[in-house]
Enzyme design. Structure first.
Site, PDB file in Angstrom:
ATOM      1  N   ARG A   1     105.305 -59.248 -80.926  1.00 58.13           N
ATOM      2  CA  ARG A   1     106.310 -59.558 -81.933  1.00 58.13           C
ATOM      3  C   ARG A   1     107.877 -59.473 -81.226  1.00 58.13           C
ATOM      4  NH1 ARG A   1     102.810 -60.422 -84.743  1.00 58.13           N
ATOM      5  NH2 ARG A   1     102.114 -59.339 -86.808  1.00 58.13           N
ATOM      6  N   THR A   2     108.716 -60.524 -81.800  1.00 57.22           N
ATOM      7  CA  THR A   2     110.382 -60.203 -81.515  1.00 57.22           C
ATOM      8  C   THR A   2     110.247 -59.685 -82.437  1.00 57.22           C
ATOM      9  OG1 THR A   2     110.349 -62.388 -80.980  1.00 57.22           O
ATOM     10  CG2 THR A   2     112.103 -61.454 -81.510  1.00 57.22           C
ATOM     11  N   LEU A   3     111.304 -58.609 -81.300  1.00 58.88           N
ATOM     12  CA  LEU A   3     111.999 -56.928 -82.318  1.00 58.88           C
ATOM     13  C   LEU A   3     113.564 -57.186 -82.403  1.00 58.88           C
ATOM     14  CD1 LEU A   3     109.206 -54.098 -80.884  1.00 58.88           C
ATOM     15  CD2 LEU A   3     109.526 -55.055 -82.521  1.00 58.88           C
TER      16      LEU A   3
ATOM     17  N   ASN B   1     106.990 -63.888 -85.437  1.00 55.46           N
ATOM     18  CA  ASN B   1     107.101 -63.746 -83.591  1.00 55.46           C
ATOM     19  C   ASN B   1     108.954 -65.133 -83.659  1.00 55.46           C
ATOM     20  OD1 ASN B   1     106.923 -63.542 -80.777  1.00 55.46           O
ATOM     21  ND2 ASN B   1     105.507 -64.566 -80.874  1.00 55.46           N
TER      22      ASN B   1
END
Lengths: 236, 255
Positions: free
Chosen positions: A9-11, A111
């Site tokens: 996951r892109t945070l 994502n």
């Protein structure tokens, strides 16, 4: 990738670029970006170009995560090679379409590619016929929202500059010369410099022209007029 | 043709370095009713002879639109041909999904090449028994691409495949200099004249047995049948017939 063990996951973005300003003129498109990549609010990497030449007809500029854009350059290069298999040069519209599908698909998977992309170029309607080619600017946000425009400012520039650029555009529209267009961009950069804390005073103006192809910019610096600081209410 | 011990399946080479199964598949294509394709600077035209099994049945569909800028005509095992036409349709639409514009015809040619060649190299598969003419118009101009079961995919100025197609090719060779600058109407007439030469003397082109497909600059693919064809056939009937389909060989299979 084992989908049960790892989840990507892109945070949040890490090293980021800020606004991109682009404007169509009579025979092409000019794109202005500053040359800093920030680590949060720190101006960490200077002398960085935020524009990438795809081929003689297409230039792409980014705001947002630098690493994501760097990876995207490889993806774009693979697309360029794929089109070369059919003796074609990928055009700005096609690349814009492709990147839209890509960014939207990643957004759906939660994502995202954390970039706002500006695809600038000259679209050939017929092969080897420059008379019929048209300037093109396409924008894609990290949510995969995509649209075409005659001029754009992204990032904080979206809040500050779109009106200013629109006003200039309305004066001459498609008859803008390259010099007119660049003057608009430089004036716009000044505004971001005063208000955007992650903007920098060193910048470059790249262009795609129907007759010249892609010409990347040289670094330029402005100082600006900081006398407004004294009238700014919080400044002591 | 030869019957020998090296023709059992497509993965067997003969001592002469030939793949007999592939060659037999090309024979199947040669048995189908003829089709002709020609291109000019601005347009590409395909015409086809449609067979009817008997008086009760309709004439078969030989020309398919695969996108607004492209169409195909098939000769040989039409059921194989339909599968390939549908494959090209999905290639066109999946390209449009990604790039929001029509697929370059060269990409279609490459996709066909890969798909056809696969069936000539793996055990348990058979080559497609059909030849296809792809007509298209893209940024590079007009295209006529010929494919056959051996996976030869070639760009042509004009061509014909199917039964007695040599007569059509003779017509095309004689007139090849006229095609580049022809108007679309002239191109259709040339194609129909070439197609007519594949027929035996007693038969004729008619609105029921002929199909025309045309695509070009500012002109999306248009498929003409029946009454629309009759208009062009009137033009053709003003040209007297000089050659009849003279290609020898067995009575063609009902395709």
């Amino acid at each position: 990738m084992n989908s049960h063990d790892e989840v990507q996951r892109t945070l949040n973005p890490t090293c980021t670029g800020t606004s991109v300003i682009a404007l169509q003129y009579k025979t092409g498109v000019v794109v202005l970006t500053d040359r800093v990549v920030s680590y949060g609010k720190m101006a960490r990497y200077k002398n960085v170009s935020r524009q990438y030449k795809v081929n003689d007809n297409v230039l792409i500029a980014f705001g947002g995560d630098h690493a994501d854009f760097h990876w995207l350059q490889n993806v774009i290069e693979r697309q360029v090679l794929l089109w070369k298999r059919f003796d074609q040069d990928i055009g700005p519209k096609a690349l814009h379409g492709y990147l839209t599908s890509l960014l939207y698909a990643r957004r759906c998977k939660m994502n995202p590619i954390w970039n706002t992309l500006v695809v600038a170029g000259v679209e050939e309607e017929e092969k080897n016929n420059k008379e019929t080619s048209t300037p093109f600017i396409g924008v894609i946000t990290q949510k995969g929202c995509a649209y075409q425009v005659k001029h754009i400012a992204t990032g904080l520039g979206a809040f500050l500059l779109n009106q200013a650029v629109e006003d200039e555009w309305r004066k001459k529209g498609e008859d803008l010369s390259r010099e007119d267009a660049e003057a608009v961009l430089r004036k716009s950069l000044e505004l971001t410099l005063y208000h955007d804390c992650v903007a920098d005073n060193e910048f470059e103006i790249g262009r795609v022209d129907a007759n010249e192809g892609v010409v990347l910019g040289n670094e330029e610096k402005i100082i600006g007029d900081w006398s407004i600081a004294e009238t700014n209410c919080q400044y002591e | 043709m030869f019957r020998n011990q090296y023709d059992s399946d497509v993965t067997v080479w003969s001592p002469q370095g030939r793949l007999h199964q592939v060659e037999y598949a090309v024979e199947a294509m040669k048995q189908g009713s003829a089709t002709v394709g020609i291109k000019s600077e601005t347009h590409a035209v395909i015409v086809a002879l449609k067979r009817a099994q008997n008086e009760l049945s309709s004439h078969q569909k030989k020309i398919y639109e695969i996108d607004t800028h492209s169409g195909v005509s098939i000769a040989g095992l039409l059921s194989d041909g339909r599968i390939l036409a549908r494959f090209l349709q999905t290639e066109c639409s999946s390209w449009r999904w990604d790039y929001k514009q029509p697929v370059p015809i060269k990409k279609l040619a490459e996709a066909m090449q890969l798909k056809l060649q696969a069936n000539t190299q793996y055990y348990g598969r058979r080559p497609f028994g059909v030849g296809i003419l792809i007509a298209g118009y893209d940024k590079d101009g007009a295209h006529i691409i010929q494919t056959d079961p051996s996976a030869e995919v070639v760009s042509m100025h004009g061509t014909s495949i199917g039964a007695r197609s040599q007569s059509a090719r003779t017509y095309l060779e004689r007139n090849v200099d006229k095609f580049e600058k022809s108007t679309p109407e002239e191109l259709i007439v040339h194609a129909l004249l070439a197609l007519r030469d594949t027929l035996p003397a007693e038969e004729n082109l008619s609105a029921q047995n002929t199909s025309i497909g045309i695509v070009g600059k500012d002109s999306p693919f248009n498929l003409l049948d029946d009454a629309q064809v009759a208009v062009h056939l009137n033009q053709v009937s003003t040209h007297p017939r000089t050659t009849a389909g003279a290609q020898g060989g067995a009575e063609p299979m009902q395709m």
